[in-house]
Design an enzyme around this catalytic site. Sequence first.
Site, PDB file in Angstrom:
ATOM      1  N   THR A  73      -0.723  49.819 -23.046  1.00 28.90           N
ATOM      2  CA  THR A  73       0.044  49.407 -23.653  1.00 28.90           C
ATOM      3  C   THR A  73       0.662  50.410 -23.886  1.00 28.90           C
ATOM      4  OG1 THR A  73      -0.925  50.856 -25.432  1.00 28.90           O
ATOM      5  CG2 THR A  73      -2.014  49.037 -25.078  1.00 28.90           C
ATOM      6  N   GLY A  74       2.549  50.141 -24.633  1.00 26.51           N
ATOM      7  CA  GLY A  74       3.179  50.563 -24.038  1.00 26.51           C
ATOM      8  C   GLY A  74       4.041  51.491 -22.751  1.00 26.51           C
TER       9      GLY A  74
ATOM     10  N   GLY B 102       9.189  55.517 -21.466  1.00 24.05           N
ATOM     11  CA  GLY B 102       8.610  56.664 -22.227  1.00 24.05           C
ATOM     12  C   GLY B 102       7.401  56.961 -20.785  1.00 24.05           C
ATOM     13  N   ILE B 103       6.300  57.065 -22.042  1.00 27.55           N
ATOM     14  CA  ILE B 103       5.094  58.047 -20.943  1.00 27.55           C
ATOM     15  C   ILE B 103       4.467  56.777 -20.921  1.00 27.55           C
ATOM     16  CG2 ILE B 103       3.206  59.319 -21.594  1.00 27.55           C
ATOM     17  CD1 ILE B 103       4.714  60.811 -24.250  1.00 27.55           C
TER      18      ILE B 103
ATOM     19  N   SER C  91      -1.221  63.384 -30.030  1.00 28.17           N
ATOM     20  CA  SER C  91      -0.502  63.927 -30.301  1.00 28.17           C
ATOM     21  C   SER C  91      -0.367  65.504 -30.893  1.00 28.17           C
ATOM     22  CB  SER C  91       0.772  63.755 -31.056  1.00 28.17           C
ATOM     23  OG  SER C  91       1.999  64.654 -31.485  1.00 28.17           O
TER      24      SER C  91
ATOM     25  N   TYR D 221       3.055  59.984 -39.925  1.00 27.53           N
ATOM     26  CA  TYR D 221       2.879  59.692 -37.840  1.00 27.53           C
ATOM     27  C   TYR D 221       1.453  60.529 -37.725  1.00 27.53           C
ATOM     28  CZ  TYR D 221       4.148  61.024 -33.238  1.00 27.53           C
ATOM     29  OH  TYR D 221       3.891  60.627 -31.804  1.00 27.53           O
TER      30      TYR D 221
HETATM   31  N1  LIG Z   1       8.309  61.755 -27.746  1.00 32.22           N
HETATM   32  C1  LIG Z   1       7.385  62.565 -27.777  1.00 32.22           C
HETATM   33  O1  LIG Z   1       7.694  63.789 -27.730  1.00 32.22           O
HETATM   34  C2  LIG Z   1       6.211  62.243 -28.243  1.00 32.22           C
HETATM   35  C3  LIG Z   1       5.739  63.512 -28.228  1.00 32.22           C
HETATM   36  C4  LIG Z   1       4.020  63.350 -28.897  1.00 32.22           C
HETATM   37  C5  LIG Z   1       3.408  62.241 -28.725  1.00 32.22           C
HETATM   38  N2  LIG Z   1       4.019  60.595 -28.244  1.00 32.22           N
HETATM   39  C6  LIG Z   1       3.116  59.883 -28.237  1.00 32.22           C
HETATM   40  O2  LIG Z   1       3.452  59.238 -26.733  1.00 32.22           O
HETATM   41  C7  LIG Z   1       3.253  57.409 -27.046  1.00 32.22           C
HETATM   42  C8  LIG Z   1       4.369  57.057 -25.987  1.00 32.22           C
HETATM   43  O3  LIG Z   1       5.066  56.936 -26.895  1.00 32.22           O
HETATM   44  P1  LIG Z   1       7.125  57.627 -25.948  1.00 32.22           P
HETATM   45  O4  LIG Z   1       6.953  59.195 -25.908  1.00 32.22           O
HETATM   46  O5  LIG Z   1       6.955  57.028 -24.441  1.00 32.22           O
HETATM   47  O6  LIG Z   1       8.402  56.699 -26.870  1.00 32.22           O
HETATM   48  P2  LIG Z   1       8.534  54.968 -26.277  1.00 32.22           P
HETATM   49  O7  LIG Z   1       9.486  55.313 -25.303  1.00 32.22           O
HETATM   50  O8  LIG Z   1       9.454  54.599 -27.332  1.00 32.22           O
HETATM   51  O9  LIG Z   1       7.779  54.793 -25.753  1.00 32.22           O
HETATM   52  C9  LIG Z   1       6.716  53.479 -26.745  1.00 32.22           C
HETATM   53  C10 LIG Z   1       5.779  52.698 -26.080  1.00 32.22           C
HETATM   54  O10 LIG Z   1       5.223  52.496 -27.227  1.00 32.22           O
HETATM   55  C11 LIG Z   1       5.560  50.731 -27.140  1.00 32.22           C
HETATM   56  N3  LIG Z   1       5.120  50.254 -28.553  1.00 32.22           N
HETATM   57  C12 LIG Z   1       6.067  50.453 -29.711  1.00 32.22           C
HETATM   58  N4  LIG Z   1       5.791  49.911 -30.963  1.00 32.22           N
HETATM   59  C13 LIG Z   1       5.557  48.348 -29.774  1.00 32.22           C
HETATM   60  C14 LIG Z   1       4.075  47.338 -30.731  1.00 32.22           C
HETATM   61  N5  LIG Z   1       4.621  46.743 -32.112  1.00 32.22           N
HETATM   62  N6  LIG Z   1       3.852  47.040 -30.214  1.00 32.22           N
HETATM   63  C15 LIG Z   1       3.864  47.104 -28.836  1.00 32.22           C
HETATM   64  N7  LIG Z   1       4.095  47.987 -27.537  1.00 32.22           N
HETATM   65  C16 LIG Z   1       5.118  48.302 -28.505  1.00 32.22           C
HETATM   66  C17 LIG Z   1       6.726  50.403 -27.036  1.00 32.22           C
HETATM   67  O11 LIG Z   1       6.979  49.064 -26.460  1.00 32.22           O
HETATM   68  P3  LIG Z   1       8.331  48.030 -26.686  1.00 32.22           P
HETATM   69  O12 LIG Z   1       9.596  48.445 -27.436  1.00 32.22           O
HETATM   70  O13 LIG Z   1       8.762  47.330 -25.634  1.00 32.22           O
HETATM   71  O14 LIG Z   1       7.466  47.591 -27.672  1.00 32.22           O
HETATM   72  C18 LIG Z   1       6.947  51.296 -25.892  1.00 32.22           C
HETATM   73  O15 LIG Z   1       6.758  51.407 -24.345  1.00 32.22           O
HETATM   74  C19 LIG Z   1       3.594  57.681 -28.409  1.00 32.22           C
HETATM   75  O16 LIG Z   1       2.190  57.120 -28.983  1.00 32.22           O
HETATM   76  C20 LIG Z   1       3.718  58.114 -29.082  1.00 32.22           C
HETATM   77  O17 LIG Z   1       4.001  58.511 -30.679  1.00 32.22           O
HETATM   78  C21 LIG Z   1       5.224  60.860 -27.766  1.00 32.22           C
END
Ligand SMILES: NC(=O)c1ccc[n+]([C@@H]2O[C@H](COP(=O)([O-])OP(=O)(O)OC[C@H]3O[C@@H](n4cnc5c(N)ncnc54)[C@H](OP(=O)(O)O)[C@@H]3O)[C@@H](O)[C@H]2O)c1
Length: 260
Positions: free
Chosen positions: A11-12, A16-17, A142, A155
């Site tokens: 998922t997601g 990003g990650i 996180s 969050y």
């Molecule tokens: N970046 C950081 O600093 C950080 C740190 C710790 C943890 N995290 C965690 O890492 C995970 C990935 O985040 P990321 O940093 O890679 O950010 P990101 O690039 O914004 O990716 C987030 C992903 O989640 C998907 N998503 C968001 N809302 C959604 C929805 N309603 N339905 C389906 N998909 C949804 C987005 O896809 P669409 O928009 O295409 O739906 C995207 O693929 C998250 O759980 C975040 O909390 C991030």
Amino acid sequence: MAVSPETVLITGASSGIGRELARCFARAGSDCILLARTEEALRELAETLESDYGITAHVLPADLSTPGIGSTIIQNLNDRDLSVDVLVNNAGFGVRGRFSDLDPQRQVDMIQVNVTALTDLTRRLLPAMEERNRGGVLNVASTAAFQPGPFMSVYYATKAYVLSFSEGLADELDASNVTVSCLAPGPTRTTFVEKANMNETHLFQWGVPMTPETVAQAGYEGFRAERTLTVPGWPNKIGAAMVRFTPRSIARGIAGWLNR
Ligand SMILES: NC(=O)c1ccc[n+]([C@@H]2O[C@H](COP(=O)([O-])OP(=O)(O)OC[C@H]3O[C@@H](n4cnc5c(N)ncnc54)[C@H](OP(=O)(O)O)[C@@H]3O)[C@@H](O)[C@H]2O)c1
């Protein structure tokens, strides 16, 4: 009898990650089911993974903030005769600001995506993994999971849930070959940062964010090594360890400062 290739639902996966986690699994030869809302980004990634790694990549557009989405996703998988060996619950987002000032619906959507959909998908897919006695679940939490986070209170609470839930499940499945692993990244340079309005925070001004490639690789290796918790990067590991010995009032004070 030959064992069929592993199929991983991520998922997601549109950025990003999650996108990098999909690459890690595909590189190792797993077929992928890529889920997010942005279908075009999923299609582009699917084409790249198929041509780079010779795997099969399926696209599953879905909005995880929709209540009841879990049953729709399972129906979609059944209609396409797809079974899931590994579930990667990576989709998630954050919102920064005083709780009372933030849009109420966005807060509820955050709980729906970060907590409810993650739990529902796990509940619906895990029993078949247990029956096959293989595969597992990789949840993305996180470093926010380790203490309360003023100005991102919801969050941080959602990520504390993800960590606690993952650790509990990992113990429940201890005797089986099904792995439950949790990845707890610190600041990572993805679109999460802009979407959560975090660019100007002390955390992102002072910290050195990791790349999504490095974070995903650490999470992938942690899952394969059957580690219950992976905190990528030494600064994050040290921070997470120090929180254990810090009074909670001080830990949340520091988190609040970092989120300002
Ligand atoms: N970046 C950081 O600093 C950080 C740190 C710790 C943890 N995290 C965690 O890492 C995970 C990935 O985040 P990321 O940093 O890679 O950010 P990101 O690039 O914004 O990716 C987030 C992903 O989640 C998907 N998503 C968001 N809302 C959604 C929805 N309603 N339905 C389906 N998909 C949804 C987005 O896809 P669409 O928009 O295409 O739906 C995207 O693929 C998250 O759980 C975040 O909390 C991030």
